[in-house]
Design an enzyme around this catalytic site. Structure first.
Site, mmCIF file in Angstrom:
data_model
loop_
_atom_site.group_PDB
_atom_site.id
_atom_site.type_symbol
_atom_site.label_atom_id
_atom_site.label_comp_id
_atom_site.label_asym_id
_atom_site.label_seq_id
_atom_site.Cartn_x
_atom_site.Cartn_y
_atom_site.Cartn_z
ATOM 1 N N GLY A 140 -18.472 74.243 94.002
ATOM 2 C CA GLY A 140 -18.154 73.213 93.231
ATOM 3 C C GLY A 140 -16.906 72.522 93.635
ATOM 4 O O GLY A 140 -16.083 73.019 94.404
ATOM 5 N N HIS A 141 -16.570 71.472 93.047
ATOM 6 C CA HIS A 141 -15.461 70.548 93.171
ATOM 7 C C HIS A 141 -13.975 71.255 92.983
ATOM 8 O O HIS A 141 -13.878 71.795 92.096
ATOM 9 C CB HIS A 141 -15.332 69.245 92.620
ATOM 10 C CG HIS A 141 -15.724 69.166 91.191
ATOM 11 N ND1 HIS A 141 -15.511 67.866 90.528
ATOM 12 C CD2 HIS A 141 -15.891 70.201 90.200
ATOM 13 C CE1 HIS A 141 -15.952 68.172 89.210
ATOM 14 N NE2 HIS A 141 -15.902 69.453 88.995
ATOM 15 N N ASN A 142 -13.056 71.171 93.839
ATOM 16 C CA ASN A 142 -11.811 71.792 93.764
ATOM 17 C C ASN A 142 -11.865 73.266 93.732
ATOM 18 O O ASN A 142 -10.810 73.729 93.523
ATOM 19 C CB ASN A 142 -10.917 70.953 92.496
ATOM 20 C CG ASN A 142 -11.010 69.458 92.508
ATOM 21 O OD1 ASN A 142 -11.828 68.870 91.909
ATOM 22 N ND2 ASN A 142 -10.174 69.156 93.466
ATOM 23 N N GLN A 200 -15.339 60.793 91.877
ATOM 24 C CA GLN A 200 -15.013 62.051 92.620
ATOM 25 C C GLN A 200 -14.341 61.413 93.945
ATOM 26 O O GLN A 200 -14.822 60.815 94.613
ATOM 27 C CB GLN A 200 -16.044 62.952 92.924
ATOM 28 C CG GLN A 200 -16.925 63.390 91.889
ATOM 29 C CD GLN A 200 -16.252 64.409 90.915
ATOM 30 O OE1 GLN A 200 -15.654 65.377 91.547
ATOM 31 N NE2 GLN A 200 -15.888 64.207 89.742
#
EC number: 2.3.1.191
Lengths: 341, 341, 341
Positions: free
Chosen positions: B239-241, B198
Site C-alpha cells: 500500500g501507499h507510504n 496521490q
C-alpha cells in the site's frame, strides 16, 4: 444471438428426454429468474428450486426428481448443469478466427508461426518459439523464447509466457496471466540475498484453463507442471516446481508454495494457502481460506480458520483463544481423561 | 547448455573443498533425484538427505556433516544452497543484450534513453523518464512520466511504472508488476467517496527483486519505499507510504496496508495480511496467512490462524470457538486462578 | 508544483474557517511530519495528533476540537480529510489530455472513438466498441469487442476489457486490471471438466475506481454489476454475477465468489474471502482476512480468525483448538448450564 433451435432438436442432439412441446423454439439461454419465453433455463442448484414455478422460461433443463410436478417444457438430464453448458455453447458468440500475423505484431525471425494461427495486434514472439495451427494469440501477448503453443490454444489478451513454457492443445489462458516467471529462489549469504538461478520451464497439459492474472513460476531445475484438464481461477499463485494432477480445479486467490505436489481430481477453494514441499493426495477437497501446513491424504475434506461472527462476539472468542492452553490445563487438572499438553 | 567445467575448476573458482575426482566433468545442474552423471546436485534441505545415496549426480555440493560417509564426488560448502546458486549461474542461458530501441517502441521526445539500454517491442516511455546504461526493458512495458531506471535494471515484460517511480541499480522486475498506481485514498463526504490525490512516488533500492503481478502503490504525499535488497514474490500488495527495510523477503500473496513500516531482515511468509500504520521491527518472521493487526517487536516469530483439520473435526472446533468465552467463564467459576475476562 | 495560493483564498474556496495569517502562502501539501513552512498539512487520524505541535507546516486543516490550543495557522473543517483532499487536488500534476489516436494504436474499423478521446500508444480497440469524449486510454490497453466507455473515464495503462464491458462516466481503472474475463464456470461430466459458456458482460457504474491488477469476471448469463461510486483497491477478485451496491469500498486482495450480492455503503477490509451465492446487507463492515461463509445482515461489523501471537504461544493455542470439542464436553459434564454440542 441469432441462433434458434426447436426443443426436439436440442433433445435429440444431446440425448435428453423431452417433456412438453417439441416445437417450442429456443433462441437463447438464461437463469430461471431472468428467462424470457423463448429462452432455456436450468435447475442444478437446489437453492434455486423455488424459482422454477415462477420462471417464464420456454423450457428448463433439470433432473428427473426436480421435473416431477413441473408443468412447463422440460429437458430431463442426469447432469443438468453439464447439459445446460452444452446447449449454451450453441449460443456463444465468437468472432471468426483471422489467421495471420497482425501488422503491429513483432515476431522474431527464428520463431515458427503456423499460417493457420492468429497473431493479434501488439503481440511479441521470441526466438525459437513455435505456434501451432488454430492458435489464437490476442492483443498485447508476449511470448518469450523457446516456448511451444499447441493446436487450438487461445491466449485471450496480454498474456506473458516468459521463456521455456510449453502448452498442450486447447489450453485457454485469460488476460494478465504470467507463465514462466522466475521462481522465488533465494539463498541467504553473508548478510544479503543471492538469487538462485531458475533454469526450469513450465509445462501445461491439454485442456487446461488458467484464469486472469494468475502466475505460474518456472521451475528452479525441473519444470513446474500442470497435467491435463487442470482448471485455475483468477489471481492464483503457483510456485516453482509445483506439480498439479489432472482434473484438479482451484478457485481464485489460492497460493501454492514451491515443490508441492497436488493430486488428481482435487477441489481447492478460494484463498487457500498451501506450504511448500508437501504432498496432497488425489480427490482432496480444501475449504476456502484454509492454511495447509502439512501433507494431506486423499480422499478427504479439510478446513482451517474460525467461523464468521459479529466483531463484538469475535473479540471475546479471540481473546480466549490466546488463553486456550491455560484454560485447557485448568480443565485437565479436574478431569484425568483429558490430554495434558 | 553447452557450458562445461571440471570439478577442480569449480572448487577453485568458489573456494570449496573438493573430495573425489578432480577431473569429473560437470555440464549442468540438477536436483539429486533427477541428476545425470555429468550434472552437479546439491543437498541443503535435510528432508532430501535420503536422496543422496541414490543420486546419479556426478558431484554434489553439501555441508561437511552431510558429506561424512558419502562416497561420491563432493564440493564441501558452509552454505551449500548459496554455493550451488553460484555454480548454477554459470549454466544460465541468457540471450545477449541488444542495445537500442525497437522500432515498435514509443519513446517520448522528452525521455532520455542511454544508448546502452535495450528497449524491446511495444514499449512505451513517457516524458522526462530516464533509462540508464545496461537496462533491459522487455516487450510491452509501460514507463510513465518522470521515472528513473538505474544501471543494470531488468523489466522482464509487461511491467508498468505509472509515474514518478525510481529504481536503483540492478533491480529485477517480473511481468505484470504495477509500480506507482494511485494508493487507495478515500475520504467519505456527504454520502459518497472523494478521491484523495496521490501525489507521492515509489522508490526501489538497489538489488531489489519484484515478483510477477505484484503491486506497489505510490505514496499519498511522501514516497513508498523499498530499501536495498528487498525481495518480493508474486501477487503481493504494498500500500501507499509503506516502508520496507533492507534485506527483507516476502512470499507471494501477502498484503501490506498503507503507512506500515517493516524492518530490515524480516522474513514474511505467503498470504500474510498486515494492517496499516503499524511498526514491524527488524528480523521479524511472520508465518503464512497470519493477520497482523498490531505492531510487532523484533526479533521474533509470529503466527495466527488455526491448524488444518479434516472438515468434520474442524466443524466441531469451529462451533466451540464461538462458545469460547462462555466456556472460559464456566471454568473460571470453578478455578480462581484464571482470568475472568 | 508551481501552483500557489493564499490561505484566505483556500478558506473561501472551500468554505472553511481560517485561524491565523490570511496572507500565508501555500505551495503544496504534505504530512505533518514532513511539511515545509509553505506547505499545508492535515490532522484527521488521532494517532498523529502528537505531530501537530512539532510540525513546520505553514497551515493545518483540522477539526475544531483538535484546533483548540494549536497556535499555528489553521483551516477548521468538519471533515478535515475530505477538505484536505480538495486542497490537495489543486496541486495535482496531470499532463494535459492529447485527444486523438496514437499512430501505434490499432483500432478496428467498426469501433467508434470520439475525436475528443485520447488513445495512447500500443492500444488495441475491437469491433463495435464505443469510446466517448474526454476518455483517456493509456498505453498498452486492450479493449475487446462490444465495449462502451463513458465520458471522462480513464484507463491508466495496460487495462484489459475482454468483451461486452460497459463503463459509466468518470470511471478510473488502474493498470493490469482485467474486466470481463470468463467466470469460473465448470460442470463435472464423465471424469473431466466441461466449460460452461460465459455469455454475460460487466457493468460498472459512474465514478467507480478499480485498483491495479484487480479482476472482475463477466457474468455467466446476466451481467456482473458494480453500482455507482464503488471503490476497489488492488488485486481483488470479483467472480461472475456478483452485484456490488453503490458507495461500497473494498480493500486489496479480497475475493468475492460468484453470484454474491453485496449491499450499499459496505466497508470490506483487505484479504477478506466471501463465498458464493450469499447476501451481504447494506452498511456491513467486514474486518481484514475474515472468511464469510454465510449471508450477513446489515448494518453490522463482522470478523473471523485469531489474533496474532508469538509463534511459540500460537502453537499452544492452535494445538488446543483441535481439542476444543473434547475440552468443551469435559466442562459441560461439570456444568449443566453449558451447551452440550
Amino acid at each position: 444471438m441469432s441462433a434458434r433451435f426447436r426443443l426436439d432438436a436440442l433433445a435429440e442432439r444431446f440425448a435428453l428426454e423431452l417433456r412438453g412441446d417439441p416445437a417450442q423454439e429456443i433462441t437463447g439461454v438464461a437463469t430461471l429468474a431472468c428467462a424470457e419465453p423463448h429462452q432455456l433455463g436450468f435447475l442444478a442448484n437446489p437453492s434455486y428450486r423455488k424459482q422454477l414455478t415462477e420462471s417464464r422460461a420456454g423450457a428448463v433443463v433439470l433432473g428427473a426428481g426436480d421435473a416431477e410436478g413441473y408443468e412447463g417444457n422440460a429437458l430431463i438430464s442426469r447432469n443438468p448443469y453439464a447439459d445446460f453448458a452444452r446447449v449454451a455453447a450453441l449460443f456463444e458468440q465468437r468472432s471468426p478466427a483471422r489467421p495471420g500475423i497482425h501488422p503491429t505484431a513483432s515476431v522474431d525471425v527464428e520463431a515458427r508461426v503456423d499460417p493457420g494461427a492468429e497473431i493479434g495486434p501488439q503481440v511479441s514472439i521470441g526466438a525459437r518459439s513455435r505456434i501451432a495451427a488454430g492458435v489464437r494469440i490476442g492483443p498485447g501477448c508476449v511470448i518469450g523464447e523457446d516456448c511451444e503453443i499447441g493446436e487450438g490454444c487461445e491466449l485471450v489478451a496480454r498474456v506473458t509466457l516468459v521463456a521455456r513454457v510449453r502448452l498442450g492443445v486447447r489450453v485457454l489462458v485469460h488476460p494478465g496471466v504470467v507463465l514462466g516467471a522466475d521462481g522465488f529462489g533465494l539463498a541467504f549469504d553473508d548478510g544479503h540475498w543471492l538469487k538462485v538461478p531458475q533454469l526450469g520451464g513450465v509445462r501445461i497439459g491439454d485442456d487446461c484453463e488458467i484464469g486472469a492474472n494468475t502466475c505460474i513460476d518456472r521451475g528452479a531445475l525441473d519444470d513446474t507442471v500442470l497435467e491435463e484438464d487442470v482448471r485455475l481461477d483468477n489471481l492464483i499463485q503457483v510456485g516453482h516446481n509445483v506439480h498439479i494432477g489432472a482434473h484438479t480445479a482451484i478457485a481464485g486467490c489460492t497460493a501454492i508454495a514451491g515443490s508441492t505436489r497436488i493430486g488428481r481430481y482435487c477441489l481447492i477453494a478460494g484463498g487457500v494457502g498451501i506450504a511448500g514441499h508437501l504432498n496432497i493426495g488425489d480427490r482432496v477437497r480444501i475449504n476456502a481460506m484454509a492454511l495447509v501446513s502439512r501433507s494431506l491424504e486423499g480422499p478427504g475434506e479439510y478446513a482451517s480458520g474460525t467461523p464468521i461472527q459479529t466483531a463484538r462476539a469475535w473479540r471475546r472468542s479471540a481473546a480466549r483463544f490466546r488463553q486456550l492452553d491455560q484454560l485447557a490445563r485448568a480443565i485437565s487438572k479436574q478431569n484425568k481423561d483429558l490430554p495434558d499438553d
